[in-house]
Design a protein around this motif. Structure first.
Motif, PDB file in Angstrom:
ATOM      1  N   ASP A 173       0.817  -1.222   0.000  1.00 60.11           N
ATOM      2  CA  ASP A 173       0.000   0.000   0.000  1.00 60.11           C
ATOM      3  C   ASP A 173       0.844   1.262   0.000  1.00 60.11           C
ATOM      4  O   ASP A 173       0.455   2.273  -0.590  1.00 60.11           O
ATOM      5  N   ASN A 174       1.993   1.234   0.677  1.00 58.15           N
ATOM      6  CA  ASN A 174       2.807   2.452   0.752  1.00 58.15           C
ATOM      7  C   ASN A 174       4.210   2.270   0.171  1.00 58.15           C
ATOM      8  O   ASN A 174       5.101   3.081   0.409  1.00 58.15           O
ATOM      9  N   ALA A 175       4.417   1.216  -0.616  1.00 55.84           N
ATOM     10  CA  ALA A 175       5.736   0.995  -1.221  1.00 55.84           C
ATOM     11  C   ALA A 175       6.013   2.049  -2.286  1.00 55.84           C
ATOM     12  O   ALA A 175       5.126   2.397  -3.080  1.00 55.84           O
ATOM     13  N   ASP A 176       7.215   2.567  -2.295  1.00 52.22           N
ATOM     14  CA  ASP A 176       7.640   3.538  -3.312  1.00 52.22           C
ATOM     15  C   ASP A 176       8.156   2.751  -4.516  1.00 52.22           C
ATOM     16  O   ASP A 176       9.316   2.366  -4.586  1.00 52.22           O
ATOM     17  N   ARG A 177       7.266   2.509  -5.456  1.00 46.27           N
ATOM     18  CA  ARG A 177       7.612   1.663  -6.597  1.00 46.27           C
ATOM     19  C   ARG A 177       8.697   2.279  -7.459  1.00 46.27           C
ATOM     20  O   ARG A 177       9.505   1.573  -8.077  1.00 46.27           O
ATOM     21  N   GLY A 178       8.729   3.596  -7.530  1.00 44.53           N
ATOM     22  CA  GLY A 178       9.771   4.268  -8.296  1.00 44.53           C
ATOM     23  C   GLY A 178      11.147   4.003  -7.726  1.00 44.53           C
ATOM     24  O   GLY A 178      12.094   3.699  -8.460  1.00 44.53           O
ATOM     25  N   HIS A 179      11.276   4.070  -6.403  1.00 46.06           N
ATOM     26  CA  HIS A 179      12.564   3.804  -5.773  1.00 46.06           C
ATOM     27  C   HIS A 179      12.937   2.330  -5.848  1.00 46.06           C
ATOM     28  O   HIS A 179      14.108   1.984  -5.989  1.00 46.06           O
ATOM     29  N   LEU A 180      11.929   1.451  -5.721  1.00 48.61           N
ATOM     30  CA  LEU A 180      12.227   0.023  -5.824  1.00 48.61           C
ATOM     31  C   LEU A 180      12.788  -0.335  -7.189  1.00 48.61           C
ATOM     32  O   LEU A 180      13.563  -1.280  -7.324  1.00 48.61           O
ATOM     33  N   GLY A 181      12.402   0.428  -8.211  1.00 51.71           N
ATOM     34  CA  GLY A 181      12.867   0.173  -9.574  1.00 51.71           C
ATOM     35  C   GLY A 181      14.110   0.929  -9.957  1.00 51.71           C
ATOM     36  O   GLY A 181      14.390   1.099 -11.142  1.00 51.71           O
TER      37      GLY A 181
END
Length: 387
Positions: A371-379
């Motif tokens: 719900d609050n994962a920063d998908r941009g940073h994970l990628g």
């Protein structure tokens, strides 16, 4: 990935000496299956319901494998290269990207393998010594780059005898097994190898089965069931000590399990609830012959790859724009590339294999809330983007 855990002797347990050899062997076989099976099931008493249910199936798979290997495919005078794993027969961290064919051989004898290499991405021929104390020692390896193929990709490999200029693998007196391993870049599209093996230093036809060989085969299947189940219970427990992480595995230990000397291995357990995701990150993707990362259940069987995406490899992976790689393990689609679905398993194991990597890159894992994962940073490349 497999290990031979069998003491192949003709001896049976001490029992009713009035029983004939066949009845005694069968009685011992059934008693051992019951005791070892109960031991396996007890270790899953605290596991989740899906793992407990799969424990029963796991026992039947070990039994099937032992019977095939030590009764159906065990005669070194009439060897048969039977596949150790398939879509519905798994144990011991099987690799869905690979096929493993194995047979027993007489050390010091001479055999001939003929066949076609198909279009498989990677293969090798390995002779080894499988000892009564369950140790696996590699004797010789013939890898794909050294294998001579003709224009049609046909080959002939001699196993044993004097060293020759063609395809040859040693088989000294202390060796007793052969493994053909083939690993695919795209299993759905590549043509697997085909092959047969025969003994060429003797012209006599194989002798009919005797009571001694029948009992020995049953003892081998019995010991395989008991010792393999016990070995992998311990291994599974060790892997679960590394929850949601993937440390590199000691190479010598992997070789003792029957691992490929050209591989770098990583493994660990996963524990992921609904709404969570395990992000697995490689800061770069080194050049390699091939690589993959696979999900396994509590019993170290690969999850059912006919039902969902449980494996990522060199062909399937979508790198991040900066050249790093992030793989996401989650129960629901995270809206990111490289999603692996654990198919309802909240607990299990992960293994990553890299074939002849130019460099070894250690993966980093993070458990995140979707719900609050920063998908941009994970990628993006870690750790600059992820603290």
């Amino acid at each position: 990935m497999w290990r031979e855990n069998v003491e192949s002797t003709g001896d049976t347990d001490v029992g009713d000496t009035s029983m004939d050899p066949a009845a005694q062997a069968w009685s011992d076989f059934c008693r051992t299956l019951d005791a070892a099976g109960q031991e396996v099931l007890r270790t899953g008493e605290t596991a989740m319901p899906v793992s407990q249910a799969e424990g029963l199936r796991y026992l039947t798979r070990l039994l099937r494998s032992g019977v095939e290997k030590f009764i159906e495919y065990s005669d070194p005078d009439a060897p048969f290269l039977g596949n150790v794993y398939n879509e519905k027969l798994k144990w011991g961290l099987d690799n869905p990207d690979s096929l493993y064919a194995m047979c027993n051989l007489h050390g010091g004898a001479i055999y001939e393998i003929t066949g076609n290499a198909g279009s498989v991405n990677y293969f090798n021929f390995t002779t080894a010594q499988m000892s009564p104390d369950a140790q696996y020692r590699i004797i010789g390896v013939l890898d794909k780059p050294e294998t001579i193929l003709d224009e049609a990709r046909d080959f002939r490999v001699v196993v044993g005898g004097e060293r020759s200029d063609g395809n040859w693998v040693p088989l000294p007196p202390d060796a007793n097994s052969l493994l053909i391993r083939q690993t695919f870049g795209d299993r759905a599209r590549e043509q697997p190898m085909t092959f047969t093996i025969r003994r060429i230093d003797e012209d006599d036809s194989p002798a009919p089965m005797t009571m001694s060989t029948a009992v020995e085969g049953l003892v081998g299947a019995r010991n395989f069931f008991e010792r393999t189940s016990r070995t992998f219970l311990g291994l599974a427990d060790s892997i679960r000590q590394h929850t949601n992480s993937l440390p590199r595995v000691d190479q010598e230990f992997m070789l003792s399990l029957g691992g490929d000397p050209n591989y770098a291995y990583f493994w660990g357990g996963f524990l992921i609830d609904e709404g969570e995701a395990l992000a697995i990150h490689f800061s770069e993707i080194p050049a390699a012959e091939n690589w993959n990362l696979c999900l396994y259940n509590y019993w170290l069987e690969s999850l059912d790859y006919t039902r969902g995406q449980i494996l990522m490899n060199q062909r399937l992976a979508q790198p991040n724009p900066d050249g790093s790689l992030t793989i996401i393990v989650a129960h629901e689609d995270p809206g990111m590339p490289n999603w692996l679905n654990p198919l309802g398993h909240k607990e299990g194991a992960i293994m990553s294999r890299w074939i002849m990597p130019e460099t070894v890159v250690e993966p980093v894992c993070r458990l995140v809330n979707l719900d609050n994962a920063d998908r941009g940073h994970l990628g993006q490349r870690w750790p600059a983007a992820i603290s």
